[in-house]
Design a protein around this motif. Structure first.
Motif, mmCIF file in Angstrom:
data_model
loop_
_atom_site.group_PDB
_atom_site.id
_atom_site.type_symbol
_atom_site.label_atom_id
_atom_site.label_comp_id
_atom_site.label_asym_id
_atom_site.label_seq_id
_atom_site.Cartn_x
_atom_site.Cartn_y
_atom_site.Cartn_z
ATOM 1 N N THR A 24 0.844 -1.195 0.000
ATOM 2 C CA THR A 24 0.000 0.000 0.000
ATOM 3 C C THR A 24 0.877 1.241 0.000
ATOM 4 O OG1 THR A 24 -0.044 0.178 2.392
ATOM 5 C CG2 THR A 24 -1.802 -1.123 1.400
ATOM 6 N N LYS A 63 -11.876 1.128 2.019
ATOM 7 C CA LYS A 63 -10.943 0.161 1.415
ATOM 8 C C LYS A 63 -9.579 0.176 2.111
ATOM 9 C CE LYS A 63 -8.772 -0.855 -3.033
ATOM 10 N NZ LYS A 63 -8.608 -0.419 -4.442
ATOM 11 N N SER A 64 -9.126 -1.004 2.502
ATOM 12 C CA SER A 64 -7.777 -1.176 3.041
ATOM 13 C C SER A 64 -7.467 -2.663 2.942
ATOM 14 C CB SER A 64 -7.702 -0.720 4.506
ATOM 15 O OG SER A 64 -8.153 -1.759 5.356
ATOM 16 N N ILE A 132 -9.243 1.802 8.563
ATOM 17 C CA ILE A 132 -8.232 1.534 7.540
ATOM 18 C C ILE A 132 -6.833 1.411 8.128
ATOM 19 C CG2 ILE A 132 -9.525 2.550 5.636
ATOM 20 C CD1 ILE A 132 -7.847 5.074 5.963
ATOM 21 N N ARG A 133 -6.666 1.754 9.392
ATOM 22 C CA ARG A 133 -5.340 1.639 10.027
ATOM 23 C C ARG A 133 -5.354 0.590 11.133
ATOM 24 N NH1 ARG A 133 -6.455 6.502 9.328
ATOM 25 N NH2 ARG A 133 -5.547 7.467 7.482
ATOM 26 N N PRO A 231 -6.384 3.318 -2.051
ATOM 27 C CA PRO A 231 -7.696 3.477 -1.421
ATOM 28 C C PRO A 231 -8.773 3.896 -2.417
ATOM 29 C CG PRO A 231 -6.147 5.172 -0.645
ATOM 30 C CD PRO A 231 -5.363 4.205 -1.483
#
Ligand code: AMP
Length: 508
Positions: A24, A63-64, A132-133, A231
């Protein structure tokens, strides 16, 4: 015991767990070993919440890589993933939750409280959040779970996912997709498009739709290749990633926007071996402009949520602009009379119908609707009109519900759009049928001008006079700033029909 579990198939092909699976831009990269272990942890977290094989797990998150983790965890646990468009409102969510009755709903951390309140009213037992994290309550449960999990054996016709179609009329329908559907389609595409472990795919599609979730992710993971996971679509970021990648899968709007970027050159695309487009029609003009600029012919393919991918232009051989290529191996495709279902002669325009291992098991909770959409001999009625040319290339002329019948004559919007789009000063167009007091429906063209161009209704109507039979010529042209599109870049014709519904009646 042999298992048709898609995850088992994916993981069996991975020779080196240290190979990168997902990269990513913000450094949350995962090797295959990391990804599969984390999926095992998430599968344990699902099981701890009481999720049993066959239970639905609804997911509406940004999204992740953790969305991929949840997807793989559902496969491993035998649960049925229900990915939901992040744009759905709470009211829409209420419908999906009551229709699919999931055991668990995973939402964004910021909406945990409202979704919990909603879930209580529709009887969903558990709501967790995932950011997402690696934040949110479900991320904490993943972190606390064991990374050993025995993947649940599945039969080919066991459900892997339910994807609600973006129905524009009536209730949205949940397409039931099996492990066998997904596995056969991914294997066919990986083979046809010659994927191997050295591939690096730029992934900028949403992950709640068949294109980004199944075509892009399944094909890449099955080949043991790598995803560069963005993302969302960002032309600068994608152009910067091109030299590190080998494949890009996109919707036509990606290609149009990238053509507007000065960084798209023969040099920056030299290492790419395949550009794929699908989910909406790619204009011939875009195909040609791309080839001029980069030297690559975009490979256009066609499919739908219910059927997985159906056709593809060839990997080696002519990729014919304006067509979607040939049926995939194992797919029976025919053109039939929309009313009677009788197969039509080569070259005729009619309903595209398909049969094959990718075709879904039916609509969730809608047995009658399912029955209506299949012919007695097992062909699924796609709702797309098309024809097959002399060389076997399939061409789509539009959705049956977008067909215009004006004064008793059939007008295929794509034919009129092609003429309008070919005019100087036109960027793009959508041709629709609107209620008309004399003709039943009248043809109307909604047109976007090329940047800086000054378009008038009169000039367009005049220019089309010698190019189209009279009954196909638009009776009105409306110039707009932009066409309404959904997340997959599809023009929303139903919205246009509604917005201009009294265009002709107001005139009368
Ligand atoms: P969805 O189920 O959201 O993937 O939408 C499927 C529909 O998208 C198909 O039935 C077609 O109408 C359209 N579609 C997909 N790929 C193409 C393509 N390459 N060209 C034209 N239409 C397409």
């Amino acid at each position: 015991m042999t298992s048709a579990n898609l995850f088992a198939r994916m993981s069996s092909g991975i020779a080196d767990p240290a190979r990168l699976a997902i990269e990513t831009p913000d450094g949350l990269s995962l090797s295959y070993g990391d990804l599969f272990d984390r999926a095992a942890q998430a599968a344990n977290a699902l099981t701890a919440l009481g999720v049993m094989p066959g239970d639905r797990v609804a997911v509406q998150v940004d999204k992740s890589p953790d969305m991929v983790v949840v997807y793989l965890a559902c496969l491993r646990a035998g649960a049925v993933l229900l990915p939901l468009n992040t744009a759905y409102t709470l009211a829409e969510l209420g419908y999906f939750l009551s229709d699919a009755a999931p055991r668990l709903m995973i939402c964004r951390p910021s909406s945990l409280e409202v979704v919990r309140n909603l879930a209580r009213t529709v009887g969903v037992a558990h709501v967790e959040s995932l950011g997402i994290r690696r934040d949110g309550s479900f991320a904490a449960k993943i972190a606390g779970a064991s990374d050993t999990f025995a993947t649940v054996p599945r039969e080919g016709d066991d459900l892997a996912a339910i994807l609600y179609t973006s129905g524009t009329t009536g209730r949205s329908k949940g397409a039931m997709l099996t492990h066998g559907n997904l596995q056969s389609n991914a294997a066919a595409l990986a083979d046809l498009w010659r994927f191997d472990a050295n591939d690096v795919l730029i992934h900028a599609l949403p992950v709640f739709h068949t294109h980004g979730l199944f075509v892009a992710i399944n094909v890449t993971l099955l080949a043991g290749a790598r995803l560069i996971f963005f993302p969302a679509f960002d032309a600068d970021a994608i152009v910067a990633a091109l030299p590190r990648a080998t494949v890009l899968m996109g919707v036509p709007t990606f290609y149009v926007r990238l053509l507007g970027h000065a960084g798209l050159t023969r040099e920056t695309t030299a290492g790419i071996r395949l550009f794929v487009s699908g989910s909406a029609p790619l204009l011939q003009e875009t195909h040609l402009a791309w080839r001029d600029r980069t030297g690559h012919a975009i490979l256009e393919r066609y499919g739908m949520t219910e059927t997985n991918m159906i056709t593809s232009n060839p990997y080696a051989g002519e990729r014919r602009a304006g067509t979607v290529g040939f049926p995939l191996p194992g797919v029976d495709l025919r053109i039939a009379d929309p009313e009677t279902g009788v197969e039509l002669a080569r070259g005729s325009t009619g309903m595209i119908e398909v049969r094959g291992p990718g075709v879904f098991r039916g609509y969730w909770n809608m047995p009658e609707k399912t029955q209506q959409e299949f012919r007695p001999n097992g062909f699924f009625i796609t709702g797309d009109l098309g024809k097959i040319d002399d060389d076997g290339y399939v061409q789509i002329v539009g959705r049956a519900k977008d067909l215009i019948i004006s004064g008793g004559f059939n007008v295929y919007p794509v034919e009129v759009e092609a003429e309008v789009d070919a005019l100087d000063d036109v960027l793009e167009s959508a041709v629709i049928g609107l209620p008309h007091p004399d003709f039943g429906e009248g043809v109307a063209a909604i047109v976007v001008a090329a940047p800086g161009a000054d378009l008038s209704e009169h000039t367009i109507l005049d220019a089309l006079k010698d190019r189209l039979a009279r009954y196909k010529q638009p009776k009105r042209v409306i110039v707009v700033e932009a066409l309404p599109r959904n997340a997959m870049g599809k023009v929303q014709k139903a919205a246009l029909r509604e917005a201009y519904s009294d265009l002709f009646s107001a005139q009368a």
